[in-house]
Design an enzyme around this catalytic site. Structure first.
Site, mmCIF file in Angstrom:
data_model
loop_
_atom_site.group_PDB
_atom_site.id
_atom_site.type_symbol
_atom_site.label_atom_id
_atom_site.label_comp_id
_atom_site.label_asym_id
_atom_site.label_seq_id
_atom_site.Cartn_x
_atom_site.Cartn_y
_atom_site.Cartn_z
ATOM 1 N N CYS A 1 -3.643 8.617 -2.583
ATOM 2 C CA CYS A 1 -4.556 9.340 -3.466
ATOM 3 C C CYS A 1 -5.728 9.928 -2.681
ATOM 4 O O CYS A 1 -6.160 9.377 -1.681
ATOM 5 C CB CYS A 1 -5.125 8.401 -4.516
ATOM 6 N N ARG B 1 -2.332 14.344 2.415
ATOM 7 C CA ARG B 1 -2.231 12.888 2.291
ATOM 8 C C ARG B 1 -1.014 12.471 1.464
ATOM 9 O O ARG B 1 -0.620 11.309 1.508
ATOM 10 C CB ARG B 1 -3.495 12.336 1.599
ATOM 11 N N TRP C 1 -1.010 9.514 -5.833
ATOM 12 C CA TRP C 1 0.268 9.084 -5.268
ATOM 13 C C TRP C 1 0.626 7.822 -6.047
ATOM 14 O O TRP C 1 -0.012 6.783 -5.883
ATOM 15 C CB TRP C 1 0.109 8.806 -3.767
ATOM 16 N N ASN D 1 -8.697 5.508 -5.966
ATOM 17 C CA ASN D 1 -7.698 5.438 -4.896
ATOM 18 C C ASN D 1 -7.568 3.962 -4.527
ATOM 19 O O ASN D 1 -8.552 3.334 -4.157
ATOM 20 C CB ASN D 1 -8.199 6.272 -3.696
ATOM 21 N N GLY D 2 -6.365 3.420 -4.654
ATOM 22 C CA GLY D 2 -6.159 2.006 -4.304
ATOM 23 C C GLY D 2 -5.303 1.335 -5.358
ATOM 24 O O GLY D 2 -4.674 1.991 -6.178
ATOM 25 N N GLU E 1 12.120 6.926 16.844
ATOM 26 C CA GLU E 1 11.131 7.899 16.378
ATOM 27 C C GLU E 1 11.804 9.221 15.988
ATOM 28 O O GLU E 1 11.471 9.832 14.968
ATOM 29 C CB GLU E 1 10.063 8.110 17.464
ATOM 30 N N LYS F 1 11.644 10.981 12.321
ATOM 31 C CA LYS F 1 11.196 12.373 12.102
ATOM 32 C C LYS F 1 12.217 13.120 11.264
ATOM 33 O O LYS F 1 11.885 13.800 10.317
ATOM 34 C CB LYS F 1 11.039 13.115 13.421
ATOM 35 N N GLU G 1 12.565 11.675 7.515
ATOM 36 C CA GLU G 1 11.430 11.762 6.590
ATOM 37 C C GLU G 1 11.177 13.170 6.086
ATOM 38 O O GLU G 1 10.602 13.348 5.016
ATOM 39 C CB GLU G 1 10.158 11.158 7.187
ATOM 40 N N HIS H 1 28.738 -2.584 17.875
ATOM 41 C CA HIS H 1 28.734 -3.893 17.213
ATOM 42 C C HIS H 1 28.642 -3.766 15.702
ATOM 43 O O HIS H 1 28.167 -4.673 15.033
ATOM 44 C CB HIS H 1 27.588 -4.748 17.763
ATOM 45 N N LYS I 1 0.295 10.706 3.839
ATOM 46 C CA LYS I 1 -0.151 10.741 5.234
ATOM 47 C C LYS I 1 -0.891 9.469 5.605
ATOM 48 O O LYS I 1 -0.727 8.932 6.681
ATOM 49 C CB LYS I 1 -1.051 11.960 5.440
HETATM 50 C C1 F6R Z 1 5.730 9.137 10.178
HETATM 51 C C2 F6R Z 1 4.380 8.666 9.975
HETATM 52 C C3 F6R Z 1 4.199 7.267 9.487
HETATM 53 C C4 F6R Z 1 2.908 6.677 10.068
HETATM 54 C C5 F6R Z 1 2.619 5.307 9.435
HETATM 55 C C6 F6R Z 1 1.395 4.664 10.046
HETATM 56 O O1 F6R Z 1 5.752 10.438 10.665
HETATM 57 O O2 F6R Z 1 3.428 9.387 10.156
HETATM 58 O O3 F6R Z 1 5.288 6.472 9.789
HETATM 59 O O4 F6R Z 1 3.045 6.566 11.455
HETATM 60 O O5 F6R Z 1 2.431 5.461 8.061
HETATM 61 O O6 F6R Z 1 0.281 5.474 9.900
HETATM 62 P P1 F6R Z 1 -0.975 5.307 10.833
HETATM 63 O O7 F6R Z 1 -0.571 5.664 12.224
HETATM 64 O O8 F6R Z 1 -1.988 6.261 10.273
HETATM 65 O O9 F6R Z 1 -1.404 3.879 10.731
#
Ligand code: F6R
Length: 604
Positions: free
Chosen positions: A2, A27, A74, A100-101, A481, A485, A488, A504, A599
């Site tokens: 949020c 976000r 959110w 927010n929370g 990673e 990417k 997501e 395995h 985000k």
């Molecule tokens: C994926 C991504 C998330 C963040 C995760 C942690 O692209 O961005 O997996 O890495 O939510 O976020 P931070 O780094 O802000 O603690």
């Protein structure tokens, strides 16, 4: 997660709120809403499911007022819907609140205090606004007193902005664990979850600490602690310009942020170099790490993946054992700790609730900690003993790119500095400034070959339901990673595997045409990964090999410029980011705002 914005004392609050909400879109959210009122007593409450543009379309042409709050939601409690969107109002419509929370004890609060209230939606937030109303009506408290009493009762995380229609010259705000800032202007003030939202209005901000209650007027603010004692706090200037947060000629932030990476590498060299052009970090951090017998890296998602690469570098250069943990597991399942642990929290946003709950416990245990983050002044930065910044500039696309590579580069610097202090030969021998410059150049080469990756995305990922990345050692960590990417943003079910582990079990999923992307940068294990690729190819997989110059074969689809063996992740991840980007574009999805994702994940 949020986002909250608010403004008081400006003529056209709706316009400023909408602009602020648009800047918080990154976000992640699924509905939005706005409330505006003023001395003319006319008020506007408009909410909408979906994007801000849908909210905008519902707003009247003219909105008069001097005070307003806005919110992107959110969903946690209650489905995304117009009804559950914020702002929420009390039963008598006098109080208006955004949140927010997550309020953890909302069921208990409802049962204890609000049996006479008819709730309009399914959110935890609505309980709070009704409770304020309840205390004002039944106990004849002032709004501020009722708000304070409510804050003492509720449990959980929150950033609140509250408007009382009978006091249309003030916004009350409070926070606990969720981010919120006050922005100061000339005869106006603003509130926001992130300075970025209001940077067009002001550069001067004041932080709020957990459990404080702030009264915001157009020309003043008053901060009080939980007991009502006045708190004095200096403002600071946000190191952010409008340019930093605009995408310019780029179609998407993600592409801009991928392209930013060479510049970020150079910025980091500059930021961590002393006058003798040697890399350096604060002596207190060095001392704390030298005094420790084990390093624990705690993070989530992409940052957790960066942590694995960091483990490799730290162990090789400092000879200190390193464990990498998921924050969401560590907090509730803490392993037996070493005698002298040192904690590194990796977090782009510095606000991730899962990581923060671990830091709170670590602080209670009085262990030293370091937050490596992109956000100066963020919660994790304020609460850890030490901070190192990523200097990556705002990362707005939900999918993290430049923060990942910046985290690895900062961990390389930490490994080098500590290794040198320990007299480790590998650390003494690496010219990291030079090697990071080589990385920046290699990234530039790859970025200049975007059309190749665009074509590979089409050839290998078009129409596929799933895909696998495989590698060994650092290449395995990058595979995780790369897969994150891809999944997501393109919604292709992608997994990263240790190449040797595929046989395995997971190899059962390989069918005719299944894309398997191999990353090979390490000469010692190249032939093993190649064998694993052979095994899947025999079973029909469509393989794409990304190898590093020096270990390449003529048939490999992409050869990466050679960089120092410790830093290969910084380079091999770039084509994977681009593949994810193009696969998503080709499927017609919004690259920057993938569904269901936020985000900054400020709930556990
Ligand atoms: C994926 C991504 C998330 C963040 C995760 C942690 O692209 O961005 O997996 O890495 O939510 O976020 P931070 O780094 O802000 O603690």
């Amino acid at each position: 997660m949020c986002g909250i914005v608010g403004v008081i004392g400006k003529k056209n609050p709706a316009k400023i709120i909408i602009q602020g909400l648009e800047k918080l879109e990154y976000r992640g959210y699924d509905s939005a809403g706005i409330f505006v009122t003023g001395k003319n007593k006319q008020d506007y409450l408009v909410k909408s499911k979906g994007r801000i543009k849908e909210l905008k379309a519902k707003l009247p042409q003219e909105i008069n007022g001097e005070i307003g709050i806005g919110h992107t939601r959110w969903a946690t409690h209650g489905r995304p819907s117009e009804l559950n969107a914020h702002p929420h109002t009390s039963e008598d419509n006098r109080f208006v609140l955004v949140h927010n929370g997550v309020i953890q004890n909302f069921e208990e609060v409802k049962a204890k205090y609000l049996t006479n209230y008819t709730l309009k939606g399914d959110t935890d937030t609505e309980i709070v606004v009704q409770l304020i109303d309840h205390f004002v009506l039944t106990e004849k408290l002032t709004t501020k007193e009722a708000f304070r009493k409510t804050l003492a009762i509720i449990e959980g995380s929150y950033a609140f902005a509250l408007v009382d229609k009978e006091e249309p010259d003030v916004i009350y705000v409070a926070k606990n664990k969720s981010p919120l800032l006050i922005g100061l202007g000339k005869n106006f003030n603003v509130i926001c979850s992130d300075a970025m939202a209001m940077i067009e209005e002001t550069k001067r901000f004041v932080e709020i600490a957990d459990q404080e209650l702030v009264t915001v007027w157009a020309d003043a603010i008053q901060i009080e602690d939980a007991k009502g004692n006045l708190v004095r706090r200096e403002s600071y200037e946000a190191q952010l310009t409008l340019n930093d947060i605009e995408k310019g000629t780029y179609p998407y932030y993600m592409l801009k942020e991928i392209d930013d990476q060479p510049a970020v590498m150079r910025k980091l060299i500059q930021a961590y170099s002393n006058n003798q052009q040697e890399l350096t970090i604060s002596q207190e951090i060095v001392t704390d790490i030298l005094n420790s017998d084990r390093i624990y890296i705690v993070a989530c998602g992409t940052s957790w993946h960066a942590g694995w690469v960091g483990k490799q570098m730290l162990e090789q250069y400092t000879s200190t054992p390193v464990e990498v943990h998921l924050a969401s597991e560590f907090g509730y399942n803490m392993p037996i700790l070493a005698k002298k642990p040192f904690f590194i929290f990796l977090s782009q946003s510095g606000e991730t609730a899962d990581s923060r709950q671990v830091l709170v416990k670590i602080n209670e245990l009085t262990y030293p900690s370091l937050t490596i983050t992109n956000a100066a002044g963020s919660t994790l930065s304020r609460e850890a003993k030490h901070t190192l910044l990523l200097h990556a500039g705002p990362e707005i696309a939900v999918a993290s790119t430049k923060a990942y590579t910046a985290q690895i580069a900062v961990l390389a610097i930490v490994a080098k500095v500590i290794g040198e202090a320990k007299g480790n030969l590998k650390a003494l021998n690496i010219d990291l400034v030079h090697e990071l410059s080589m990385v920046a150049q290699a990234m530039e080469v790859l970025i200049s070959r975007k059309e190749v990756l665009e074509e590979y995305a089409q050839t290998y990922l078009e129409d596929t339901r799933n895909a696998f990345y495989i590698g060994r050692g650092i290449d395995y960590y990058v595979s995780m990673e790369a897969a994150l990417k891809l999944k997501e943003i393109s919604y292709i079910q992608a997994e990263g595997f240790a190449a040797g582990e595929l046989k395995h079990g997971t190899i059962a999923l390989i069918e005719e045409g299944t894309p398997v992307l191999g990353i090979i940068t390490d000469a010692n294990i190249a032939s093993h990964t190649r064998s694993n690729l052979q095994e899947v190819e025999t079973r029909g997989a469509h393989t794409l090999i990304i190898s590093m110059s020096g270990v390449e074969k003529a048939t490999d689809q992409l050869v990466l410029p050679k960089v120092h063996p410790m830093l290969t992740a910084l380079v091999s991840v770039v084509p994977c980011q681009l593949l994810a980007y193009y696969a998503t574009l080709q499927r017609g999805y919004d690259v920057d705002k993938p569904r269901n994702l936020a985000k900054s994940v400020t709930v556990e």
